[in-house]
Design a protein around this motif. Structure first.
Motif, PDB file in Angstrom:
ATOM      1  N   ASN A  63       0.652   4.864   4.019  1.00 25.69           N
ATOM      2  CA  ASN A  63       0.451   4.098   2.783  1.00 25.69           C
ATOM      3  C   ASN A  63       0.154   4.971   1.573  1.00 25.69           C
ATOM      4  OD1 ASN A  63       1.145   1.567   3.649  1.00 25.69           O
ATOM      5  ND2 ASN A  63      -0.880   1.178   4.495  1.00 25.69           N
ATOM      6  N   LYS A  64       0.014   6.279   1.807  1.00 31.68           N
ATOM      7  CA  LYS A  64      -0.098   7.219   0.682  1.00 31.68           C
ATOM      8  C   LYS A  64       1.286   7.700   0.239  1.00 31.68           C
ATOM      9  CE  LYS A  64      -4.714   8.834   1.839  1.00 31.68           C
ATOM     10  NZ  LYS A  64      -5.498  10.001   2.270  1.00 31.68           N
ATOM     11  N   GLU A  65       2.323   7.229   0.908  1.00 35.25           N
ATOM     12  CA  GLU A  65       3.713   7.485   0.543  1.00 35.25           C
ATOM     13  C   GLU A  65       4.236   6.196  -0.074  1.00 35.25           C
ATOM     14  OE1 GLU A  65       6.655   9.491   3.439  1.00 35.25           O
ATOM     15  OE2 GLU A  65       7.208   7.370   3.518  1.00 35.25           O
ATOM     16  N   TRP A  66       4.725   6.274  -1.330  1.00 36.79           N
ATOM     17  CA  TRP A  66       5.123   5.046  -2.024  1.00 36.79           C
ATOM     18  C   TRP A  66       6.118   5.312  -3.149  1.00 36.79           C
ATOM     19  CZ3 TRP A  66       3.667   6.454  -6.767  1.00 36.79           C
ATOM     20  CH2 TRP A  66       2.488   7.169  -6.935  1.00 36.79           C
ATOM     21  N   VAL A  67       6.716   4.219  -3.603  1.00 34.72           N
ATOM     22  CA  VAL A  67       7.602   4.217  -4.769  1.00 34.72           C
ATOM     23  C   VAL A  67       7.092   3.136  -5.699  1.00 34.72           C
ATOM     24  CG1 VAL A  67       9.958   3.778  -5.593  1.00 34.72           C
ATOM     25  CG2 VAL A  67       9.596   4.966  -3.422  1.00 34.72           C
ATOM     26  N   ARG A  98       8.369 -11.645  -7.311  1.00 28.89           N
ATOM     27  CA  ARG A  98       8.696 -11.672  -8.733  1.00 28.89           C
ATOM     28  C   ARG A  98       7.809 -10.650  -9.436  1.00 28.89           C
ATOM     29  NH1 ARG A  98      11.363 -14.585 -12.263  1.00 28.89           N
ATOM     30  NH2 ARG A  98      10.627 -14.781 -14.390  1.00 28.89           N
ATOM     31  N   LEU A  99       8.445  -9.701 -10.131  1.00 24.20           N
ATOM     32  CA  LEU A  99       7.721  -8.673 -10.876  1.00 24.20           C
ATOM     33  C   LEU A  99       7.542  -9.176 -12.301  1.00 24.20           C
ATOM     34  CD1 LEU A  99       6.482  -5.849 -10.912  1.00 24.20           C
ATOM     35  CD2 LEU A  99       8.773  -4.931 -11.368  1.00 24.20           C
ATOM     36  N   ASP A 100       6.296  -9.393 -12.668  1.00 27.42           N
ATOM     37  CA  ASP A 100       5.987  -9.905 -14.004  1.00 27.42           C
ATOM     38  C   ASP A 100       6.444  -8.925 -15.080  1.00 27.42           C
ATOM     39  OD1 ASP A 100       4.780 -12.180 -12.960  1.00 27.42           O
ATOM     40  OD2 ASP A 100       2.788 -11.267 -12.937  1.00 27.42           O
ATOM     41  N   GLY A 101       6.544  -9.428 -16.291  1.00 30.90           N
ATOM     42  CA  GLY A 101       6.879  -8.577 -17.418  1.00 30.90           C
ATOM     43  C   GLY A 101       5.801  -7.537 -17.640  1.00 30.90           C
ATOM     44  N   VAL A 105       4.766  -2.493  -9.505  1.00 33.21           N
ATOM     45  CA  VAL A 105       4.426  -2.732  -8.099  1.00 33.21           C
ATOM     46  C   VAL A 105       4.665  -1.428  -7.346  1.00 33.21           C
ATOM     47  CG1 VAL A 105       6.736  -3.575  -7.431  1.00 33.21           C
ATOM     48  CG2 VAL A 105       4.717  -4.259  -6.107  1.00 33.21           C
ATOM     49  N   ARG A 106       3.785  -1.158  -6.395  1.00 30.81           N
ATOM     50  CA  ARG A 106       3.906   0.020  -5.547  1.00 30.81           C
ATOM     51  C   ARG A 106       4.394  -0.447  -4.177  1.00 30.81           C
ATOM     52  NH1 ARG A 106      -0.990   4.388  -5.994  1.00 30.81           N
ATOM     53  NH2 ARG A 106      -0.081   4.964  -7.995  1.00 30.81           N
ATOM     54  N   ASP A 118       0.936  -4.334  -4.793  1.00 29.94           N
ATOM     55  CA  ASP A 118       1.302  -3.518  -3.635  1.00 29.94           C
ATOM     56  C   ASP A 118       2.129  -4.329  -2.649  1.00 29.94           C
ATOM     57  OD1 ASP A 118      -0.226  -0.838  -3.780  1.00 29.94           O
ATOM     58  OD2 ASP A 118      -1.765  -2.339  -4.270  1.00 29.94           O
ATOM     59  N   LEU A 119       3.254  -3.761  -2.249  1.00 26.21           N
ATOM     60  CA  LEU A 119       4.076  -4.335  -1.188  1.00 26.21           C
ATOM     61  C   LEU A 119       4.142  -3.314  -0.065  1.00 26.21           C
ATOM     62  CD1 LEU A 119       7.028  -5.769  -3.326  1.00 26.21           C
ATOM     63  CD2 LEU A 119       5.086  -7.025  -2.357  1.00 26.21           C
TER      64      LEU A 119
END
Length: 173
Positions: A63-67, A98-101, A105-106, A118-119
């Motif tokens: 979980n320390k690896e992310w985009v 849904r990504l708000d304006g 998100v990670r 976080d996803l």
């Protein structure tokens, strides 16, 4: 029918048609603007492809690896069906998100409970190659949105998908 009623009926019909044409002309630009495809400004804003510390495939390490994906517009974007993929073709698909304006998100590699910020891919092994890889973001129609590469072959980070000035990708945190 008396002539005055015919003239009045014709005048009313002509006036109604003229008013309809005028309303149509006034509303056309607004409706044309509304039907113009909205181009979301969704970008890969940061990548942590090499988790700090020991890579032991523990959930904590994974979980320390992310985009990070950022929506730079003020309009929310439905990411359902969008994908993140690596060079080997492994893919993460966004589901019901849904990504708000003006939000970020990670997307973390390991397991966890999804939230607005976080996803989790729910994987048990590393996803991104520490030495060299490319993460590619595609929309729900499979169209290219953005990418980010790192590694020995290109001597550093680069993006193809747009303006990323001011971003700090791949930082060790």
């Amino acid at each position: 029918m008396p002539v005055s009623k015919i003239v009045t009926a014709r005048s009313l019909t002509a006036a109604a048609l003229a008013a309809g044409a005028l309303v149509g002309a006034v509303t056309l630009p607004a409706s044309a603007a509304d039907s113009r495809p909205h181009r979301p400004h969704v970008k890969i804003s940061d990548v942590q492809y090499d988790a700090p510390g020991r890579d032991d495939n523990s959930n904590r390490s994974l979980n320390k690896e992310w985009v990070e994906i950022t929506n730079r517009s003020r309009h929310g974007v439905n990411l359902d069906g969008w994908t993140l993929a690596d060079e080997d073709g492994r893919t993460y698909t966004f589901r019901h998100y849904r990504l708000d304006g003006r939000a970020t998100v990670r997307v973390r590699t390991g397991e966890g409970r999804d939230s607005r910020s976080d996803l989790f891919q729910d994987r048990r092994r590393e996803f991104w190659d520490n030495r060299s890889d490319t993460v590619t973001l595609r929309n729900d129609r499979g169209r290219f949105v953005d990418d980010f590469s790192w590694g020995d072959r290109d001597r550093g980070h680069h993006h193809r998908g747009g303006d990323h000035r001011g971003d700090h990708r791949g930082d060790r945190r």
